[in-house]
Design a protein around this motif. Structure first.
Motif, PDB file in Angstrom:
ATOM      1  N   UNK A  24       0.778  -1.306  -0.063  1.00 49.61           N
ATOM      2  CA  UNK A  24       0.023  -0.238   0.105  1.00 49.61           C
ATOM      3  C   UNK A  24       0.954   1.203   0.089  1.00 49.61           C
ATOM      4  N   UNK A  25       0.633   2.069  -1.053  1.00 46.43           N
ATOM      5  CA  UNK A  25       1.373   3.335  -1.305  1.00 46.43           C
ATOM      6  C   UNK A  25       0.437   4.433  -0.881  1.00 46.43           C
ATOM      7  N   UNK A  26       0.944   5.223   0.262  1.00 46.92           N
ATOM      8  CA  UNK A  26      -0.077   6.430   0.754  1.00 46.92           C
ATOM      9  C   UNK A  26       0.545   7.495   0.214  1.00 46.92           C
ATOM     10  N   UNK A  27      -0.619   8.515  -0.358  1.00 49.13           N
ATOM     11  CA  UNK A  27      -0.300   9.704  -0.915  1.00 49.13           C
ATOM     12  C   UNK A  27      -0.575  10.774   0.366  1.00 49.13           C
ATOM     13  N   UNK A  28       0.933  11.526   0.521  1.00 43.84           N
ATOM     14  CA  UNK A  28       0.902  12.553   1.689  1.00 43.84           C
ATOM     15  C   UNK A  28       1.042  13.985   0.935  1.00 43.84           C
ATOM     16  N   UNK A  29       0.646  15.016   1.600  1.00 46.41           N
ATOM     17  CA  UNK A  29       0.662  16.331   1.081  1.00 46.41           C
ATOM     18  C   UNK A  29       2.368  16.928   1.011  1.00 46.41           C
ATOM     19  N   UNK A  30       2.422  17.781   0.383  1.00 45.19           N
ATOM     20  CA  UNK A  30       4.022  18.205   0.563  1.00 45.19           C
ATOM     21  C   UNK A  30       4.119  19.044   1.816  1.00 45.19           C
ATOM     22  N   UNK A  31       5.521  18.940   2.140  1.00 47.46           N
ATOM     23  CA  UNK A  31       5.714  19.654   3.448  1.00 47.46           C
ATOM     24  C   UNK A  31       5.204  20.864   3.438  1.00 47.46           C
ATOM     25  N   UNK A  32       4.561  21.191   4.899  1.00 50.95           N
ATOM     26  CA  UNK A  32       3.864  22.537   4.692  1.00 50.95           C
ATOM     27  C   UNK A  32       2.513  22.284   4.342  1.00 50.95           C
ATOM     28  N   UNK A  33       2.101  21.699   3.706  1.00 45.94           N
ATOM     29  CA  UNK A  33       0.623  21.810   2.977  1.00 45.94           C
ATOM     30  C   UNK A  33      -0.238  20.721   3.754  1.00 45.94           C
ATOM     31  N   UNK A  34      -1.395  20.635   3.577  1.00 47.28           N
ATOM     32  CA  UNK A  34      -2.372  19.995   4.237  1.00 47.28           C
ATOM     33  C   UNK A  34      -3.150  19.065   3.295  1.00 47.28           C
ATOM     34  N   UNK A  35      -3.218  19.509   1.872  1.00 53.66           N
ATOM     35  CA  UNK A  35      -4.075  18.847   1.174  1.00 53.66           C
ATOM     36  C   UNK A  35      -3.129  18.272  -0.079  1.00 53.66           C
ATOM     37  N   UNK A  36      -3.719  17.385  -0.841  1.00 56.24           N
ATOM     38  CA  UNK A  36      -2.904  16.842  -1.917  1.00 56.24           C
ATOM     39  C   UNK A  36      -3.285  17.594  -3.318  1.00 56.24           C
ATOM     40  N   UNK A  37      -2.074  17.565  -4.182  1.00 59.64           N
ATOM     41  CA  UNK A  37      -1.988  18.603  -5.618  1.00 59.64           C
ATOM     42  C   UNK A  37      -2.409  17.373  -6.564  1.00 59.64           C
ATOM     43  N   UNK A  38      -3.309  17.706  -7.324  1.00 62.28           N
ATOM     44  CA  UNK A  38      -3.520  16.721  -8.238  1.00 62.28           C
ATOM     45  C   UNK A  38      -2.418  16.011  -9.123  1.00 62.28           C
ATOM     46  N   UNK A  39      -1.827  17.295  -9.483  1.00 60.08           N
ATOM     47  CA  UNK A  39      -0.564  16.936 -10.225  1.00 60.08           C
ATOM     48  C   UNK A  39       0.423  15.725  -9.366  1.00 60.08           C
ATOM     49  N   UNK A  40       0.607  16.141  -8.154  1.00 55.80           N
ATOM     50  CA  UNK A  40       1.344  15.197  -7.506  1.00 55.80           C
ATOM     51  C   UNK A  40       0.616  13.481  -7.474  1.00 55.80           C
ATOM     52  N   UNK A  41      -0.702  13.575  -7.385  1.00 53.60           N
ATOM     53  CA  UNK A  41      -1.235  12.302  -7.340  1.00 53.60           C
ATOM     54  C   UNK A  41      -1.037  11.724  -8.805  1.00 53.60           C
ATOM     55  N   UNK A  42      -1.174  12.504  -9.899  1.00 49.17           N
ATOM     56  CA  UNK A  42      -0.835  11.793 -11.255  1.00 49.17           C
ATOM     57  C   UNK A  42       0.449  11.633 -11.483  1.00 49.17           C
ATOM     58  N   UNK A  43       1.545  12.220 -10.871  1.00 54.29           N
ATOM     59  CA  UNK A  43       3.008  11.946 -11.003  1.00 54.29           C
ATOM     60  C   UNK A  43       3.249  10.654 -10.272  1.00 54.29           C
ATOM     61  N   UNK A  44       2.804  10.441  -8.854  1.00 53.45           N
ATOM     62  CA  UNK A  44       2.823   9.114  -8.318  1.00 53.45           C
ATOM     63  C   UNK A  44       2.099   8.069  -9.089  1.00 53.45           C
ATOM     64  N   UNK A  45       0.978   8.292  -9.598  1.00 53.25           N
ATOM     65  CA  UNK A  45       0.496   7.073 -10.556  1.00 53.25           C
ATOM     66  C   UNK A  45       1.241   6.576 -11.517  1.00 53.25           C
ATOM     67  N   UNK A  46       2.086   7.739 -12.274  1.00 54.80           N
ATOM     68  CA  UNK A  46       2.955   7.386 -13.456  1.00 54.80           C
ATOM     69  C   UNK A  46       3.993   6.583 -12.722  1.00 54.80           C
ATOM     70  N   UNK A  47       4.636   7.320 -11.886  1.00 55.72           N
ATOM     71  CA  UNK A  47       5.747   6.658 -11.265  1.00 55.72           C
ATOM     72  C   UNK A  47       5.701   5.095 -10.790  1.00 55.72           C
ATOM     73  N   UNK A  48       4.505   4.818 -10.455  1.00 57.49           N
ATOM     74  CA  UNK A  48       4.191   3.353  -9.972  1.00 57.49           C
ATOM     75  C   UNK A  48       4.107   2.322 -11.220  1.00 57.49           C
ATOM     76  N   UNK A  49       3.305   3.063 -12.494  1.00 55.49           N
ATOM     77  CA  UNK A  49       3.295   2.452 -13.492  1.00 55.49           C
ATOM     78  C   UNK A  49       2.920   0.959 -13.556  1.00 55.49           C
ATOM     79  N   UNK A  50       3.713   0.123 -13.815  1.00 57.00           N
ATOM     80  CA  UNK A  50       3.259  -1.393 -13.955  1.00 57.00           C
ATOM     81  C   UNK A  50       3.255  -1.986 -12.798  1.00 57.00           C
TER      82      UNK A  50
END
Length: 433
Positions: A156-182
């Motif tokens: 299980x990979x958990x998405x966490x906000x950037x340091x100092x932020x409380x919520x997730x950025x859509x581009x960060x979610x998309x980037x993590x999905x792309x990085x995990x890939x196959x």
């Protein structure tokens, strides 16, 4: 719109509100002073529709008069009762009727869907979810991963906000999905995060997940009845939701399920089978060999929960009568915007009170989460004493959810006045010590 922090302005907005009459269709609790309370806990438990009691009493009457024959006799016809919820549920979440069914409770439905749609194989086994998801989702995913022989910490990979932020950025979610890939088998997020109130871009997340070959599903507990959803058009694979929050269908109420139409004729999909999911045309032949109903109905286990569904049917009728989610969303954006305004006018500095829900209306529903850095519990209790019913979440967040079906702009103004009064007491406290 330019807001004003006055009772006359709030009452003017209420007078212009096309949904104002729906407040009288609900039972509101009373404040300590005998007035109607400002109820802002619809993100935890919605208020009781006045029609709910009569809806359940009608089924008690059918049970009393007809006993088992109530399954087949008008007006109840319990055999097909769940089907009376299909059209309204489809409208609610932007689905086709074949894609939805009402059954069970939320976490049961989540497990049933995960059995079918979390199918790890080879390198593709990982799950992506939001860090700090509601515990039910965390526990469900942990147990499902273990069923397949994997360890949650590795899977299980958990998405966490950037340091100092409380919520997730859509581009960060998309980037993590792309990085995990196959490696990525499943993306599973809440439609709205219960703690921060952030609404996710479900269409963008679904596109990103599908682009790498992953299945994408959502827990819509805090989104159904709150956001305008288009699950079919967004190409979401599956989703489930409860009905006791923004859908006002009673504590522990029934749950909804969405399974995209492309899976409607997929009897080969692994699933936990039950009698009520079996082909209705031969169900009563009582034969071996499960043959699922087409669409979401094929995930049913048991016959309808009549009493919870009676309440839900009455509650769904109110949503349709109000003009559906488009009408509710229009008021919600204005109501939540006004709440944000009066809180900003209350005089508390950012080092004391911080709104951690996104300011962009597209990234939130009708909830603002207040991170109170000093004496948060005292503020919560101060508001409660003044008839403002909010929701406390450890360690220091107050959640406020003005619901468009029954909350008024004057309710929101009263919240602002309550926070301003506490601000004044807080400012005066050092001088009195």
């Amino acid at each position: 719109m330019s807001f004003q922090n006055t009772p006359d302005f709030a009452r003017q907005l209420d007078a212009q509100d096309p949904l104002r009459a729906f407040r009288d269709r609900f039972h509101l609790p009373l404040a300590p002073d005998g007035r109607e309370a400002v109820y802002c806990c619809g993100n935890s438990l919605g208020l009781q529709p006045r029609a709910a009691r009569a809806a359940v009493e009608a089924e008690f009457q059918s049970w009393q008069e007809h006993a088992v024959e109530g399954h087949f006799r008008e007006p109840s016809c319990w055999m097909h009762y769940h089907e009376t919820l299909t059209e309204a549920s489809a409208r609610l979440v932007g689905a086709r009727p074949v894609e939805v069914v009402v059954m069970n409770n939320l976490t049961v439905n989540l497990h049933l869907l995960l059995i079918s749609f979390y199918r790890p194989e080879g390198r593709r086994y990982k799950v992506l979810m939001e860090g700090g998801a509601f515990p039910s989702d965390q526990y469900a995913l942990e147990s499902q991963v273990k069923l397949h022989g994997y360890q949650p910490d590795d899977t299980i990979v958990e998405l966490v906000p950037r340091p100092g932020e409380h919520t997730l950025r859509t581009q960060d979610i998309e980037a993590r999905i792309q990085a995990l890939g196959e490696e990525l088998a499943l993306v599973i997020l809440g439609g709205v995060n219960y703690y921060t109130g952030q609404a996710f871009d479900l269409a963008a997340i679904t596109r990103a997940g599908h682009a790498v070959g992953a299945t994408v599903g959502f827990d819509l507990a805090h989104a159904a009845g709150n956001l305008a959803l288009q699950l079919h058009d967004w190409d979401v694979d599956f989703a489930c939701w409860c009905t006791y929050k923004y859908l006002n269908s009673g504590p522990g109420g029934t749950s909804g399920v969405f399974v995209h139409e492309r899976f409607a004729e997929r009897p080969d999909l692994p699933r936990l089978a039950g009698w009520w999911g079996h082909d209705a045309s031969v169900r009563f032949q009582m034969q071996k060999g499960f043959r699922p109903m087409p669409g979401a109905a094929g995930w049913q286990l048991s016959n309808a929960q009549i009493f919870p569904m009676a309440i839900h049917r009455a509650a769904l009728a109110l949503v349709d009568e109000a003009g559906g989610m488009a009408a509710l969303r229009r008021k919600s954006e204005q109501l939540t915007g006004y709440l944000e305004f009066v809180l900003q006018q209350a005089g508390l500095p950012a080092e004391v009170l911080e709104i951690i829900t996104p300011a962009d209306p597209a990234q939130r529903g009708c909830q603002l989460s207040l991170l109170v850095h000093r004496q948060g519990r005292q503020l919560f209790e101060f508001l409660a004493e003044r008839g403002i019913m909010a929701d406390w979440r450890e360690p220091n967040v107050i959640r406020l959810a003005p619901v468009p079906l029954y909350n008024s702009f004057e309710d929101v103004w009263r919240i602002g006045q309550g926070v301003a009064a506490w601000s004044a007491e807080l400012a005066a406290a050092p001088a009195n010590q």
